[in-house]
Design a protein around this motif. Sequence first.
Motif, PDB file in Angstrom:
ATOM      1  N   ASN A  41       0.839  -1.187   0.000  1.00 57.69           N
ATOM      2  CA  ASN A  41       0.000   0.000   0.000  1.00 57.69           C
ATOM      3  C   ASN A  41       0.878   1.241   0.000  1.00 57.69           C
ATOM      4  O   ASN A  41       1.647   1.459   0.937  1.00 57.69           O
ATOM      5  N   GLU A  69       0.310   4.355   0.577  1.00 61.86           N
ATOM      6  CA  GLU A  69       0.081   5.223   1.736  1.00 61.86           C
ATOM      7  C   GLU A  69       0.804   4.689   2.970  1.00 61.86           C
ATOM      8  O   GLU A  69       1.510   5.417   3.668  1.00 61.86           O
ATOM      9  N   SER A  70       0.648   3.393   3.216  1.00 61.44           N
ATOM     10  CA  SER A  70       1.303   2.774   4.372  1.00 61.44           C
ATOM     11  C   SER A  70       2.817   2.791   4.217  1.00 61.44           C
ATOM     12  O   SER A  70       3.554   2.979   5.195  1.00 61.44           O
ATOM     13  N   SER A  76       4.074   6.341   5.021  1.00 62.28           N
ATOM     14  CA  SER A  76       3.933   6.619   6.453  1.00 62.28           C
ATOM     15  C   SER A  76       4.991   5.884   7.262  1.00 62.28           C
ATOM     16  O   SER A  76       5.545   6.435   8.214  1.00 62.28           O
ATOM     17  N   THR A 111       3.492  15.104   6.286  1.00 60.42           N
ATOM     18  CA  THR A 111       3.102  14.510   4.994  1.00 60.42           C
ATOM     19  C   THR A 111       2.666  15.601   4.027  1.00 60.42           C
ATOM     20  O   THR A 111       3.056  15.612   2.851  1.00 60.42           O
ATOM     21  N   LYS A 144      -4.282  11.367   3.709  1.00 67.26           N
ATOM     22  CA  LYS A 144      -4.199   9.983   3.232  1.00 67.26           C
ATOM     23  C   LYS A 144      -3.932   9.942   1.730  1.00 67.26           C
ATOM     24  O   LYS A 144      -3.130   9.139   1.249  1.00 67.26           O
ATOM     25  N   LYS A 145      -4.589  10.811   0.989  1.00 65.52           N
ATOM     26  CA  LYS A 145      -4.416  10.849  -0.467  1.00 65.52           C
ATOM     27  C   LYS A 145      -2.990  11.283  -0.831  1.00 65.52           C
ATOM     28  O   LYS A 145      -2.361  10.690  -1.728  1.00 65.52           O
ATOM     29  N   ALA A 187      -0.314  11.012   1.089  1.00 64.89           N
ATOM     30  CA  ALA A 187       0.607   9.949   1.505  1.00 64.89           C
ATOM     31  C   ALA A 187       0.673   8.845   0.458  1.00 64.89           C
ATOM     32  O   ALA A 187       1.756   8.314   0.156  1.00 64.89           O
ATOM     33  N   ALA A 188      -0.468   8.498  -0.119  1.00 67.81           N
ATOM     34  CA  ALA A 188      -0.493   7.463  -1.156  1.00 67.81           C
ATOM     35  C   ALA A 188       0.279   7.924  -2.392  1.00 67.81           C
ATOM     36  O   ALA A 188       1.053   7.153  -2.990  1.00 67.81           O
ATOM     37  N   TYR A 189       0.093   9.177  -2.767  1.00 69.86           N
ATOM     38  CA  TYR A 189       0.807   9.730  -3.917  1.00 69.86           C
ATOM     39  C   TYR A 189       2.319   9.715  -3.671  1.00 69.86           C
ATOM     40  O   TYR A 189       3.106   9.329  -4.541  1.00 69.86           O
ATOM     41  N   GLY A 230       3.941   7.779  -1.665  1.00 68.55           N
ATOM     42  CA  GLY A 230       4.437   6.407  -1.655  1.00 68.55           C
ATOM     43  C   GLY A 230       4.783   5.931  -3.056  1.00 68.55           C
ATOM     44  O   GLY A 230       5.793   5.257  -3.271  1.00 68.55           O
TER      45      GLY A 230
END
Length: 270
Positions: free
Chosen positions: A9, A11-12, A15, A144, A190-191, A193-195, A197
């Motif tokens: 993931n 995002e994970s 993080s 973030t 969250k969005k 963080a995913a980007y 990642g």
Amino acid sequence: MAKSRASENPESRFSAVLVSVASLPGVRIDRETYLRSALTRYCSEDEVRVAIEETPAAAGIPLDILDKAADAAITYETSKAGALSAAAGVPGIFALPLTVPGDMAQYMGHMLRIAQKLAYLYSWPDLLSTSSEDLDDATKGVLTLFVGVMFGTQSANKAVGQISALMAEQVARKLPQKALTQGVVYPVVKKVAAYLGVEMTKQTFAKSVSKAIPVVGAVVSGGLTLATSRPMAKRLKKHLSGLELANPARRVVDEDVHGSTVGHTEPSPA
């Protein structure tokens, strides 16, 4: 299986890297020590004291002075990051499993150091306290978003602006926990963080290619780090300096415990 899915993931993944890098030695900036060293050459002792006890905006320090200190911080951190990246490129392809994760860690570490320095200059509260190893969700969220601003994501720009406006309106000295962990800003965190990642994975690949040839890889890697990190830091500086939180004309009379006035600034007339 669940752990495997989490590691995939984006995002994970970001993080986890953020938390890990924030715990590395030398990444955390002591706010008081930094502000004193950065502002002493430009400001009076009383201005420096108020900047530390309150904020540089409360001390009435002009933005052009803060910009000079910010430029010095950016030059120092990005030059150091470029030099360390070049050093990591020397061993060549046989050392890639060791050098790439370390290079990415130091790259992110310098980004977090820059983010802290710029935040403190432009009147944000203490982010990575040197007295505590814990990284709460609100701090993870704002860091973030800061990295997201560096990468040029408009949603991060807007969210940071919202947080700044909220803190300026409430004259708050702490991050708005609810807004960052439950409110409208949280989905943006969250969005972003995913980007980040996904972007982190792309950068890892790019750095792997640049390090494949010894010596030449060192030059390319160091130059790539410097060429990317400096504009990113400048982007964050520009955004933070333009927010209401950094405006030295924001604070009204602020009294100390003895009732004596330590500053008087009012919004400039239109």
